[in-house]
Design a protein around this motif. Sequence first.
Motif, PDB file in Angstrom:
ATOM      1  N   GLY A 595       9.345  12.309  -5.018  1.00  2.97           N
ATOM      2  CA  GLY A 595       9.027  13.709  -4.795  1.00  2.97           C
ATOM      3  C   GLY A 595       9.764  14.304  -3.611  1.00  2.97           C
ATOM      4  N   TRP A 596       9.805  15.639  -3.580  1.00  6.94           N
ATOM      5  CA  TRP A 596      10.363  16.374  -2.442  1.00  6.94           C
ATOM      6  C   TRP A 596       9.437  17.551  -2.171  1.00  6.94           C
ATOM      7  CZ3 TRP A 596      14.699  15.490   0.590  1.00  6.94           C
ATOM      8  CH2 TRP A 596      14.991  16.491   1.533  1.00  6.94           C
ATOM      9  N   THR A 597       9.017  17.683  -0.928  1.00  7.55           N
ATOM     10  CA  THR A 597       8.098  18.753  -0.547  1.00  7.55           C
ATOM     11  C   THR A 597       8.658  19.552   0.620  1.00  7.55           C
ATOM     12  OG1 THR A 597       6.068  17.695  -1.326  1.00  7.55           O
ATOM     13  CG2 THR A 597       5.841  19.233   0.484  1.00  7.55           C
ATOM     14  N   THR A 598       8.531  20.848   0.522  1.00  3.71           N
ATOM     15  CA  THR A 598       8.795  21.742   1.656  1.00  3.71           C
ATOM     16  C   THR A 598       7.520  22.519   1.941  1.00  3.71           C
ATOM     17  OG1 THR A 598      11.135  21.952   1.125  1.00  3.71           O
ATOM     18  CG2 THR A 598      10.155  23.669   2.509  1.00  3.71           C
ATOM     19  N   ASP A 599       7.114  22.502   3.198  1.00  2.97           N
ATOM     20  CA  ASP A 599       5.823  23.060   3.599  1.00  2.97           C
ATOM     21  C   ASP A 599       6.025  23.812   4.912  1.00  2.97           C
ATOM     22  OD1 ASP A 599       3.237  23.528   4.483  1.00  2.97           O
ATOM     23  OD2 ASP A 599       2.494  21.564   3.882  1.00  2.97           O
ATOM     24  N   PHE A 600       5.683  25.112   4.942  1.00  2.00           N
ATOM     25  CA  PHE A 600       5.833  25.829   6.206  1.00  2.00           C
ATOM     26  C   PHE A 600       4.679  26.791   6.436  1.00  2.00           C
ATOM     27  CE2 PHE A 600       8.184  28.668   3.308  1.00  2.00           C
ATOM     28  CZ  PHE A 600       7.628  29.902   3.620  1.00  2.00           C
ATOM     29  N   VAL A 601       4.428  27.063   7.714  1.00  2.00           N
ATOM     30  CA  VAL A 601       3.470  28.071   8.154  1.00  2.00           C
ATOM     31  C   VAL A 601       4.245  29.131   8.924  1.00  2.00           C
ATOM     32  CG1 VAL A 601       1.455  28.569   9.571  1.00  2.00           C
ATOM     33  CG2 VAL A 601       1.555  26.447   8.253  1.00  2.00           C
ATOM     34  N   LEU A 602       4.130  30.370   8.473  1.00  2.00           N
ATOM     35  CA  LEU A 602       4.829  31.499   9.082  1.00  2.00           C
ATOM     36  C   LEU A 602       3.832  32.327   9.880  1.00  2.00           C
ATOM     37  CD1 LEU A 602       7.649  32.884   9.157  1.00  2.00           C
ATOM     38  CD2 LEU A 602       6.851  34.308   7.248  1.00  2.00           C
ATOM     39  N   LYS A 603       4.194  32.624  11.146  1.00  2.00           N
ATOM     40  CA  LYS A 603       3.338  33.415  12.028  1.00  2.00           C
ATOM     41  C   LYS A 603       4.130  34.615  12.552  1.00  2.00           C
ATOM     42  CE  LYS A 603       0.728  29.355  13.564  1.00  2.00           C
ATOM     43  NZ  LYS A 603       0.315  28.538  14.743  1.00  2.00           N
ATOM     44  N   PRO A 604       4.284  35.649  11.737  1.00  2.00           N
ATOM     45  CA  PRO A 604       5.112  36.790  12.162  1.00  2.00           C
ATOM     46  C   PRO A 604       4.497  37.602  13.285  1.00  2.00           C
ATOM     47  CG  PRO A 604       4.042  37.255  10.071  1.00  2.00           C
ATOM     48  CD  PRO A 604       3.760  35.814  10.379  1.00  2.00           C
ATOM     49  N   PHE A 605       3.167  37.633  13.358  1.00  2.00           N
ATOM     50  CA  PHE A 605       2.507  38.332  14.452  1.00  2.00           C
ATOM     51  C   PHE A 605       1.124  37.722  14.656  1.00  2.00           C
ATOM     52  CE2 PHE A 605       2.137  40.767  10.513  1.00  2.00           C
ATOM     53  CZ  PHE A 605       0.769  40.844  10.331  1.00  2.00           C
ATOM     54  N   LYS A 606       0.510  38.053  15.786  1.00  2.29           N
ATOM     55  CA  LYS A 606      -0.750  37.455  16.182  1.00  2.29           C
ATOM     56  C   LYS A 606      -1.844  37.757  15.162  1.00  2.29           C
ATOM     57  CE  LYS A 606      -4.015  37.154  20.040  1.00  2.29           C
ATOM     58  NZ  LYS A 606      -4.363  37.638  21.402  1.00  2.29           N
ATOM     59  N   GLY A 607      -2.590  36.705  14.799  1.00  7.07           N
ATOM     60  CA  GLY A 607      -3.721  36.874  13.889  1.00  7.07           C
ATOM     61  C   GLY A 607      -3.377  36.756  12.421  1.00  7.07           C
TER      62      GLY A 607
END
Length: 690
Positions: A595-607
């Motif tokens: 398998g291949w996994t890409t996982d990200f969390v994006l925080k463009p602004f507070k909250g």
Amino acid sequence: MRKSTLKISALGLILSFATAFGQEKTDSLAVKNALKEASKTQEGVKTVTSSKEDNNRNVMLNATNNTSPRDVNIGLPATVGGITILENDLPSVYFFWPELPNKTWRQSVGLERTGLLKMDQLANTMGDLGFAVNSYSQTGTKDFKLKGKFTTSNFGWLQGDVNASGPISKNGWTYTVGAFANYDPSTFKLGFNRNVDETKIFRAGLTKYFNDDKGKISILYKYADSFNVGNYAVFQYGAEGKVTELDNFRIGRDSYVVNDGQIRMKDILSGQDYWAGMSGKDNRTSSHNIDIFGNYLLNNGWNFKFSTRTHFATARMSTIIPLSIFNADASAGYTLASNGQAYSGPVGTQLAMHTPETPITNIAGRFSLNKQIRNHNVTVGLLEQYYNIDKFTSNRSFFFQTVGAQPQRLIGPNTDSYGFYNYNSGGEFHSGTENKLSVYANDEWKISDNFNLSYGLHLRNQIIDGQYSTTPRTQNFVFRANDFQNIKENWFHVAGSLNATYNINKNFGLLANFLYTEENRRLESYSQPFTPDTGKIKSPLGAFGVFWNTNFIQLISQATWLTKNGYLGRYNLVNPSNTTQVSVAQVDYSIQTLGWTTDFVLKPFKGFNLHYLITFQNPVYKDFAFDAFGQNYNYGDKNVVGVAKTLMEIARVIQQGNSDSGLVSDISLSNMQVLPTHCISLQDGKPSAV
């Protein structure tokens, strides 16, 4: 008959075998080191922290029901019991059959916190493969706290959930008390009962806080009482996987459970004939649970943590599984059991299973020491688990029913006057004890600002002492006094993990992981008239990837490889040439997943957080072959049924103020084909699913 069987299949299941463990919301194998909050060293290096829980994962209920956490997909088939659920660092149930975890555990305000335990931590602390829900009961609080929740729906779902906690005296004694009640009719209407799920859980306990913030000790009692009715959907399955609803059945809205909810059985131990219901006392599990747990900070800086449990349960279970569908004309001799009226049209073959009242005892304890020693965070521990099940049986029978919403039972030329046949063909029995004693240790070592290494080792001794029978279960089978043999097994298992992260610069780096677990068999593996292969089952897992962490994005992308041997499948087979002829096949096989996994969390602004995950994986069978009705079937190197090859998940979290809580919206997509767990339908002489 073969042509009709090919056109209409009952194997398009909306809910799986125990209704609670679909995989609509999925993670992937690679999430074992999923993104954590980026941590800064003095030099400003952002790396992947080694928190034991995956802080970016919401522990959500299944999309198909509200009884259990979603399964986390790791490229292997989900078990009937679903994801491992820990409560106060111990399994909520020792083994899921016949006491399913959702019969004693629910997501509730009676839990202080709930998270997702990573795969390496489960391997290090339990010696098991997979993810786990890690939950902790609400203990007593120094200040009064009242938590409550009421849930309803336009279908009539009613759920009440409340917990109160507060001080008793000024010398550290506090209390907690709570109640949970669920009355859920789901989205489909049964012909015999309003609710698909009825569950009640009551909690009460005391907590003593030690002076000088040294720790606390809690004693908690929990009573649970629950039954749940599984449902299936029937549809027309066409070319290239096209699915079409039948005119008389709405997927997700209609019930394919026989309309009176009654199954006729023969007790495999006594020979007594009886009726069992799909709801009420015949399908109800109740349990009593006493936990004593807490921690104490020793003078030398070691934190002593302990958790013990005494669990007594009485399990009963009623289950119906569709096996096949065929067309019958007027000359076939089928009549409605309710009024004797002649019937022609599609006929469903059903397998009925009932486990009468079965006592279960589980006594467990975990004791550990933890300390930060310079740049090492060290934990050593001991885990003891004792399990006893007294004379588990699965009585079985087969029957025919009409195909449509709230189907009616049929009487056929080969059934008895009630419409049933082949009593106890494939029936099950086992009885005895299991004991697991483990020692484990793990260390999180910060070698430098750029290089982190975590590793752990779990050593386990497993003993099985019980009874089983190799006597074939033929039609109308009942055990005799001399049909039983003893089981005495003693196994040693090794498990552990090694994880490394290296920062090339302050934001970007490499990660590598290796995980390994071992097991042999469980007492349940001896249920059928076969002596199971007790060879070592090994599960090595390897992964390599990259991470990128900034204030705005935290990303992991990695490739994974996993293999597991020793799968033991037991399948109920129906001969397409003679639907009253059934057989049980046992298959030992392996599964391999890339398998291949890409996982990200994006925080463009507070909250505001946006979490996205996509996985591509290719799980295939290895050494999967069996014989049935004079033919050989080989599924080696074929894709695993019921496991998605592509997974995608999008989750948005909006936080309000400084609160940890917020609004969560979550979308999970996969190309997974959901099929039954323990049965095969033979279509045109070939199995349609395995």
